[in-house]
Each structure stands twice: as C-alpha cells, then as structure tokens.
Design an enzyme around this catalytic site. Structure first.
Site, PDB file in Angstrom:
ATOM      1  N   HIS A 155      50.905  15.815 -15.636  1.00  0.00           N
ATOM      2  CA  HIS A 155      51.400  14.431 -15.570  1.00  0.00           C
ATOM      3  C   HIS A 155      50.312  13.482 -15.075  1.00  0.00           C
ATOM      4  O   HIS A 155      49.322  13.901 -14.478  1.00  0.00           O
ATOM      5  CB  HIS A 155      52.603  14.350 -14.630  1.00  0.00           C
ATOM      6  CG  HIS A 155      53.884  14.815 -15.265  1.00  0.00           C
ATOM      7  ND1 HIS A 155      54.241  16.135 -15.318  1.00  0.00           N
ATOM      8  CD2 HIS A 155      54.878  14.123 -15.891  1.00  0.00           C
ATOM      9  CE1 HIS A 155      55.409  16.249 -15.937  1.00  0.00           C
ATOM     10  NE2 HIS A 155      55.815  15.048 -16.302  1.00  0.00           N
ATOM     11  N   LYS A 159      52.490  10.132 -10.298  1.00  0.00           N
ATOM     12  CA  LYS A 159      53.769  10.833 -10.132  1.00  0.00           C
ATOM     13  C   LYS A 159      53.962  11.288  -8.684  1.00  0.00           C
ATOM     14  O   LYS A 159      53.049  11.837  -8.078  1.00  0.00           O
ATOM     15  CB  LYS A 159      53.837  12.036 -11.086  1.00  0.00           C
ATOM     16  CG  LYS A 159      55.172  12.733 -11.061  1.00  0.00           C
ATOM     17  CD  LYS A 159      55.390  13.599 -12.284  1.00  0.00           C
ATOM     18  CE  LYS A 159      56.741  14.313 -12.244  1.00  0.00           C
ATOM     19  NZ  LYS A 159      57.890  13.405 -12.131  1.00  0.00           N
TER      20      LYS A 159
HETATM   21  N1  NDP Z   1      64.095  11.696 -17.135  1.00  0.00           N
HETATM   22  C1  NDP Z   1      63.022  11.321 -17.810  1.00  0.00           C
HETATM   23  O1  NDP Z   1      62.919  11.493 -19.037  1.00  0.00           O
HETATM   24  C2  NDP Z   1      61.901  10.675 -17.065  1.00  0.00           C
HETATM   25  C3  NDP Z   1      61.992  10.559 -15.725  1.00  0.00           C
HETATM   26  N2  NDP Z   1      61.006   9.961 -15.010  1.00  0.00           N
HETATM   27  C4  NDP Z   1      61.282   9.802 -13.590  1.00  0.00           C
HETATM   28  O2  NDP Z   1      61.711   8.457 -13.404  1.00  0.00           O
HETATM   29  C5  NDP Z   1      61.328   8.013 -12.105  1.00  0.00           C
HETATM   30  C6  NDP Z   1      60.537   6.719 -12.252  1.00  0.00           C
HETATM   31  O3  NDP Z   1      59.328   6.989 -12.906  1.00  0.00           O
HETATM   32  P1  NDP Z   1      58.256   5.839 -13.180  1.00  0.00           P
HETATM   33  O4  NDP Z   1      58.920   4.705 -13.863  1.00  0.00           O
HETATM   34  O5  NDP Z   1      57.088   6.488 -13.780  1.00  0.00           O
HETATM   35  O6  NDP Z   1      57.914   5.432 -11.662  1.00  0.00           O
HETATM   36  P2  NDP Z   1      57.433   3.997 -11.125  1.00  0.00           P
HETATM   37  O7  NDP Z   1      56.836   4.259  -9.777  1.00  0.00           O
HETATM   38  O8  NDP Z   1      56.621   3.315 -12.157  1.00  0.00           O
HETATM   39  O9  NDP Z   1      58.806   3.202 -10.966  1.00  0.00           O
HETATM   40  C7  NDP Z   1      59.681   3.355  -9.897  1.00  0.00           C
HETATM   41  C8  NDP Z   1      60.178   1.956  -9.557  1.00  0.00           C
HETATM   42  O10 NDP Z   1      61.216   2.061  -8.586  1.00  0.00           O
HETATM   43  C9  NDP Z   1      61.012   0.997  -7.667  1.00  0.00           C
HETATM   44  N3  NDP Z   1      61.747   1.219  -6.440  1.00  0.00           N
HETATM   45  C10 NDP Z   1      61.369   1.907  -5.326  1.00  0.00           C
HETATM   46  N4  NDP Z   1      62.328   1.820  -4.396  1.00  0.00           N
HETATM   47  C11 NDP Z   1      63.335   1.071  -4.927  1.00  0.00           C
HETATM   48  C12 NDP Z   1      64.593   0.620  -4.452  1.00  0.00           C
HETATM   49  N5  NDP Z   1      65.022   0.910  -3.217  1.00  0.00           N
HETATM   50  N6  NDP Z   1      65.351  -0.133  -5.265  1.00  0.00           N
HETATM   51  C13 NDP Z   1      64.937  -0.448  -6.512  1.00  0.00           C
HETATM   52  N7  NDP Z   1      63.745  -0.073  -7.017  1.00  0.00           N
HETATM   53  C14 NDP Z   1      62.968   0.694  -6.228  1.00  0.00           C
HETATM   54  C15 NDP Z   1      59.513   0.950  -7.495  1.00  0.00           C
HETATM   55  O11 NDP Z   1      59.083  -0.281  -6.917  1.00  0.00           O
HETATM   56  P3  NDP Z   1      57.712  -0.307  -6.039  1.00  0.00           P
HETATM   57  O12 NDP Z   1      56.644   0.134  -6.963  1.00  0.00           O
HETATM   58  O13 NDP Z   1      57.610  -1.712  -5.600  1.00  0.00           O
HETATM   59  O14 NDP Z   1      57.944   0.662  -4.908  1.00  0.00           O
HETATM   60  C16 NDP Z   1      59.073   1.071  -8.948  1.00  0.00           C
HETATM   61  O15 NDP Z   1      59.073  -0.177  -9.585  1.00  0.00           O
HETATM   62  C17 NDP Z   1      60.549   9.162 -11.487  1.00  0.00           C
HETATM   63  O16 NDP Z   1      61.406   9.914 -10.680  1.00  0.00           O
HETATM   64  C18 NDP Z   1      60.105   9.987 -12.681  1.00  0.00           C
HETATM   65  O17 NDP Z   1      59.898  11.332 -12.371  1.00  0.00           O
HETATM   66  C19 NDP Z   1      59.907   9.456 -15.622  1.00  0.00           C
HETATM   67  C20 NDP Z   1      59.735   9.569 -16.959  1.00  0.00           C
HETATM   68  C21 NDP Z   1      60.726  10.218 -17.792  1.00  0.00           C
HETATM   69  O1  LIG Z   2      57.208  11.112 -13.737  1.00  0.00           O
HETATM   70  C1  LIG Z   2      57.128  11.217 -14.979  1.00  0.00           C
HETATM   71  O2  LIG Z   2      56.312  10.562 -15.649  1.00  0.00           O
HETATM   72  C2  LIG Z   2      58.039  12.142 -15.656  1.00  0.00           C
HETATM   73  N1  LIG Z   2      58.975  12.701 -14.963  1.00  0.00           N
HETATM   74  C3  LIG Z   2      59.969  13.590 -15.458  1.00  0.00           C
HETATM   75  C4  LIG Z   2      59.820  14.945 -14.799  1.00  0.00           C
HETATM   76  O3  LIG Z   2      59.575  15.010 -13.578  1.00  0.00           O
HETATM   77  O4  LIG Z   2      59.982  15.957 -15.470  1.00  0.00           O
HETATM   78  C5  LIG Z   2      60.037  13.630 -16.955  1.00  0.00           C
HETATM   79  C6  LIG Z   2      58.719  13.504 -17.648  1.00  0.00           C
HETATM   80  O5  LIG Z   2      58.054  14.703 -17.497  1.00  0.00           O
HETATM   81  C7  LIG Z   2      57.926  12.324 -17.116  1.00  0.00           C
END
Ligand code: NDP
Ligand SMILES: O=C(O)C1=N[C@H](C(=O)O)C[C@H](O)C1
Length: 266
Positions: A155, A159
C-alpha cells in the site's frame, strides 16, 4: 429507484473525495451532509477541491443525524473514528456502509450484536473492489489444495493500519477451509524481529508501504515443485466505487451486519 439520503464521513480524505463524486454522479443518491472534525459549519462546496455540493458539514455526528435524518452513512475515516461512527449510526437508525479498516474481531462482534438488536442493516467491507473480492475468493478456493500460504499486501505510505483489512479478511476466509498449521521450518528463528511477518492461524502476512503504490495484494501458495500466485492491483480509488454503490443500494434491503462485500455479491 427511490432516493437514498447519504452522509459521508471523512469527505476530505482520498476515499471520501471519491465517494462524494460517486454520490454526485448517481441519480438516486443525495448527499444531505458530511462529517468532518475540522470544517463544521461550512458547506462541502466551500472546501477547496471538493465537488460543488451544497450539503452542510458537521463535526458533531449526533447533531448531524438528528437534524438530517439520513438513510445511510458512508464512513471512510480512521479505525478509531469509524468504529464510534458506526455505533452511533446504528443507535440513530442510520445504516452504515463502512470502508474504514482496522476494526478488531471484538469491534465486529459488538457492532454485529448492536445491528441485530436494532434490526438495522450495516455493511463493513475491507475492500470494495470487485477484483479484490475475487482475489480473496480464489485464494479461499486454492487453500483447499495448497496449505502453505504467505500474503504480501502493498500500500501507499499514508496508510495507518497494518496489516490491511483486505489481508486480514483474506487470511480469515482462508482459515475457514484450511486447518491451522505452523509454516516454515519448525525450528526457524527470526534473526531480525518481524522478518517472517505477522501470522493469522499460521498464515504469514507481510505489509509493504511505499510512496507511489495505491492498494495491491499477492497471495502465494507453495506446493511440491510449484507455486501459485494470485494478485490484485487497484491503480486508482475509483476502482472501489462500484462496490460502494452496490453496498449503499443493498443496505436499504437488509437488517443485519454484513462483513465483507463477497456476502452481498453472491
Ligand atoms: N474498503 C475499501 O475498499 C477501502 C478502504 N479504505 C480505508 O478507508 C479509510 C480511509 O482511507 P483514505 O481515504 O485513504 O484515508 P485519508 O487519511 O485520506 O482519509 C481519512 C479522512 O478522515 C478524516 N477524519 C479523521 N478523523 C475524523 C473525524 N473524527 N471525523 C470526520 N473525519 C475524520 C481525515 O481528516 P484529517 O486528515 O484532517 O485527519 C481524512 O480526511 C482507511 O481506513 C482505509 O484503510 C481505503 C481504500 C479502500
Ligand atoms: O488504505 C487503503 O488505501 C486501503 N485500505 C483497505 C485495506 O486496508 O484493505 C482496502 C484497500 O486495500 C485500500
């Protein structure tokens, strides 16, 4: 299809931005609000780089739910925040679609009980990409024939959680068809701590974090004189959005917690 009123938590994140686009581009989805710990009181359209959507941003999730009465919460935040958001959503009768990873087994059990108690649908999916779901299912199939397995997940370096939710889910699916066993030499020693990675039921999991990567996983199966490798790559975050759309549509029709998109695709 009837209108589905959606709140997105984590709208400024890499996934949150993509989810806003999905909601904007889907005719029967309406963004009624967003939850962001830094920009309460503003509108989504007022935040630089976010789509031109009029929805208000809240820092207080309970105020958001009581005032807007959404149908669905899409949570794409952090493990700690996502867990609390999911619990509050269930308490308020808002159906959570959770992409956030890093939930423990105990978290999942607690949330599942709560969803059952409230009779509300919830979907927690460690990976929304159809190719990743197939990679996990194919790995589960292969594990019947190959018992020595190592998972390598790769990743981007922003992350927070390791191993990835996808790797954990893959190991969990495999362990339903493979007897637990210790892999490698019975007397092997780690000369450097962590060299053999994490283990789940004897399956080794290795987490790579590098700039330039998005989300990738390879599952290696070793056999006598042969190796099978099953790999999936997400090259952008749009790859997750058809799964998010399916989850939002499906959650309107279920009344229990589902962990993993494979359970609603089949
Ligand atoms: N299921 C799937 O297919 C996928 C899942 N994921 C998962 O999704 C999640 C997010 O990933 P990603 O978008 O890359 O991460 P990011 O860090 O880009 O986004 C997370 C966001 O959440 C915000 N945040 C933190 N605390 C709060 C709060 N209390 N209330 C509202 N917003 C908050 C952060 O703000 P700030 O930066 O200001 O702290 C940031 O904007 C991760 O857990 C990742 O593993 C990711 C890709 C695919
Ligand atoms: O953080 C990410 O980017 C992703 N998170 C998910 C995971 O923890 O498996 C899904 C995907 O791999 C991207």
């Amino acid at each position: 299809m009837s209108e589905i009123k959606i709140v997105v938590a984590g709208p400024r994140g890499r996934m949150g931005r993509e989810a806003l686009q999905l909601v904007k581009n889907t005719e029967h989805f309406t963004l009624v609000g967003a939850i962001d710990h830094k920009y309460g009181g503003k509108k989504v359209s007022e935040i630089e780089g976010l789509p031109n959507l009029d929805a208000p941003i809240y820092t207080d999730i309970e105020a958001c739910f009581s005032e807007l009465q959404p149908d669905v919460l899409i949570d794409l935040t952090t493990p700690e925040v996502g867990r609390v958001h999911t619990e509050i959503a269930l308490q308020y009768g808002v159906r959570p679609v959770v992409g956030t990873t890093g939930f423990s087994k105990e978290d999942l059990e607690t949330l599942s009980k709560l969803a059952e108690e409230k009779g509300i649908g919830a979907i927690i999916a460690p990976n929304f990409a159809i190719g990743a779901i197939l990679m996990m299912k194919f790995s589960q199939m292969a594990a019947k024939y190959f018992q020595d397995i190592e998972i390598i997940e790769l990743h981007h370096d922003k992350k927070l959680d390791a191993p990835s939710g996808t790797a954990a889910k893959t190991a969990e699916l495999i362990s339903t068809v493979r007897e637990s066993k210790k892999q490698g030499h019975p007397e092997e020693k780690e000369i450097m701590q962590g060299a053999r990675g994490a283990t789940y039921d004897g399956i080794h999991i290795h987490s790579v974090r590098l700039p330039g990567l998005i989300a990738h996983q390879e599952v290696l199966f070793g056999g006598n004189g042969q190796m099978l490798s099953i790999r999936h790559d997400s090259f952008n975050r749009e790859s997750f959005m058809s799964g998010v759309k399916l989850a939002v549509e499906t959650i309107m029709k279920i009344d229990l917690l589902v962990y993993g998109l494979e359970n609603i695709i089949e």
